[in-house]
Scaffold this active site. Structure first.
Site, PDB file in Angstrom:
ATOM      1  N   SER A   8       0.846  -1.190   0.000  1.00  0.00           N
ATOM      2  CA  SER A   8       0.000   0.000   0.000  1.00  0.00           C
ATOM      3  C   SER A   8       0.877   1.233   0.000  1.00  0.00           C
ATOM      4  CB  SER A   8      -0.894   0.011   1.241  1.00  0.00           C
ATOM      5  OG  SER A   8      -1.390   1.320   1.430  1.00  0.00           O
ATOM      6  N   HIS A  33      -1.224  -1.327  -4.282  1.00  0.00           N
ATOM      7  CA  HIS A  33      -2.500  -0.990  -3.657  1.00  0.00           C
ATOM      8  C   HIS A  33      -2.550   0.528  -3.431  1.00  0.00           C
ATOM      9  CE1 HIS A  33      -6.002  -2.011  -1.095  1.00  0.00           C
ATOM     10  NE2 HIS A  33      -5.595  -1.023  -0.310  1.00  0.00           N
ATOM     11  N   ASP A  35      -4.763   3.601  -1.908  1.00  0.00           N
ATOM     12  CA  ASP A  35      -5.838   3.927  -0.968  1.00  0.00           C
ATOM     13  C   ASP A  35      -6.391   5.315  -1.243  1.00  0.00           C
ATOM     14  OD1 ASP A  35      -6.035   1.629   0.804  1.00  0.00           O
ATOM     15  OD2 ASP A  35      -3.972   2.093   1.359  1.00  0.00           O
ATOM     16  N   MET A  37      -9.101   8.039  -0.180  1.00  0.00           N
ATOM     17  CA  MET A  37      -9.962   8.407   0.964  1.00  0.00           C
ATOM     18  C   MET A  37     -10.520   9.806   0.758  1.00  0.00           C
ATOM     19  SD  MET A  37      -7.603   7.100   4.117  1.00  0.00           S
ATOM     20  CE  MET A  37      -6.707   5.532   4.049  1.00  0.00           C
ATOM     21  N   HIS A  66      -8.424   1.014  -4.039  1.00  0.00           N
ATOM     22  CA  HIS A  66      -9.341   0.803  -2.916  1.00  0.00           C
ATOM     23  C   HIS A  66     -10.035   2.131  -2.622  1.00  0.00           C
ATOM     24  CE1 HIS A  66      -9.581  -0.242   1.707  1.00  0.00           C
ATOM     25  NE2 HIS A  66     -10.772  -0.134   1.139  1.00  0.00           N
ATOM     26  N   MET A  68     -12.217   4.288  -0.628  1.00  0.00           N
ATOM     27  CA  MET A  68     -12.874   4.503   0.671  1.00  0.00           C
ATOM     28  C   MET A  68     -13.586   5.840   0.567  1.00  0.00           C
ATOM     29  SD  MET A  68      -9.709   3.129   2.952  1.00  0.00           S
ATOM     30  CE  MET A  68      -8.587   3.258   1.561  1.00  0.00           C
ATOM     31  N   MET A 137     -11.411  -6.152   5.275  1.00  0.00           N
ATOM     32  CA  MET A 137     -10.651  -5.204   6.096  1.00  0.00           C
ATOM     33  C   MET A 137     -10.369  -5.816   7.464  1.00  0.00           C
ATOM     34  SD  MET A 137     -10.167  -2.684   4.080  1.00  0.00           S
ATOM     35  CE  MET A 137      -9.231  -1.753   5.302  1.00  0.00           C
ATOM     36  N   ASP A 176      -6.645  -6.578   4.223  1.00  0.00           N
ATOM     37  CA  ASP A 176      -6.024  -5.251   4.287  1.00  0.00           C
ATOM     38  C   ASP A 176      -6.059  -4.711   5.707  1.00  0.00           C
ATOM     39  OD1 ASP A 176      -5.136  -2.691   3.771  1.00  0.00           O
ATOM     40  OD2 ASP A 176      -6.823  -2.128   2.476  1.00  0.00           O
ATOM     41  N   GLY A 177      -4.864  -4.443   6.253  1.00  0.00           N
ATOM     42  CA  GLY A 177      -4.757  -3.780   7.547  1.00  0.00           C
ATOM     43  C   GLY A 177      -3.995  -4.610   8.566  1.00  0.00           C
TER      44      GLY A 177
END
Ligand code: DX5
Ligand code: ZN
Length: 224
Positions: A8, A33, A35, A37, A66, A68, A137, A176-177
């Protein structure tokens, strides 16, 4: 077969993102990946489609985007045109999930759904054929560097079974996470075939070692 590793870039050095992506590629990462947001669906702001477009020019690896964000439908074509390969929306952000997934596929992209830790796999019962990826997640989304929530492990197992029983063996499960070598092993044992890792890859002193350790931890256990 080894786990696919998707570093990520949230944990990368944003002042030299292209170089950071190439560093992951040279370390034998499988996907990148990204992210996204919006400060609304999650309490943080990051990047949008123009950055995905720039990254597209820096790597041959699949870009795993991804989203979000609230109302992802508004932005699907932007991310598709920018060069995303996988576009993942949150189940919690979609009122008409089947329509959204069909839209992603109609743009020629792989369709993914992310599930927050508190969201049941049963919410995907009627879209199992519409999916290429489920992103489970293992933290509440919004920030890198959080602690892995082990309660999601049975969810991975149940999802794998649901997808297989529906005849969608090709769909991948990604987690993920809070992924480290230790947690990667647990998720692979549960049936995941992809791990997303921010801090444990970009925060590591040796990125090559970090990626190969993630892959190797699960080499004996991953199902597909
Ligand atoms: C969290 C993001 C993750 C995050 C993972 O909201 O979706 O992709 O970057 O970071 P680590 O691996 O540090 O938990
Ligand atoms: Zn993510």
């Amino acid at each position: 077969m080894s786990l696919l590793v998707a570093p990520s870039i949230l944990s990368a050095d944003f002042s030299r993102l292209g170089e950071e992506v190439r560093r992951a590629e040279n370390a034998q990462a499988d996907w990148i990946h990204v992210d996204v947001m919006d400060g609304h669906f999650v309490p943080n702001l990051t990047i949008g489609a123009p950055v995905v477009k720039s990254l597209r020019g820096c790597t041959h690896l699949p870009l795993d985007v991804h989203l979000m964000i609230t109302d992802p439908d508004r932005y699907l074509s932007d991310f598709a045109n920018a060069g995303a390969d996988y576009i993942t929306v949150h189940q919690e952000a979609c009122t008409h999930l089947q329509r959204t997934l069909a839209h992603i596929r109609s743009l020629g992209k792989k369709a993914g759904v992310a599930l927050n830790p508190a969201t049941s796999e049963e919410t995907l019962r009627y879209v199992l054929q519409d999916l290429d990826l489920v992103l489970v997640m293992s933290v509440n989304p919004g920030f890198g560097g959080q602690k892995f929530i082990a309660e999601i492990l049975p969810k991975i197992e149940r999802l794998r079974r649901m997808l297989d029983e529906a005849g969608n063996q090709a769909a991948k499960i990604s987690v993920d996470g809070g992924i480290t070598a230790a947690t990667a092993k647990l998720v692979a044992q549960s049936g995941a075939s992809v791990v997303v890792a921010g801090n444990s890859v970009y925060g590591a002193p040796d990125i090559n070692k970090a990626v190969s350790e993630l892959k190797a931890q699960a080499a004996e256990t991953v199902r597909k």
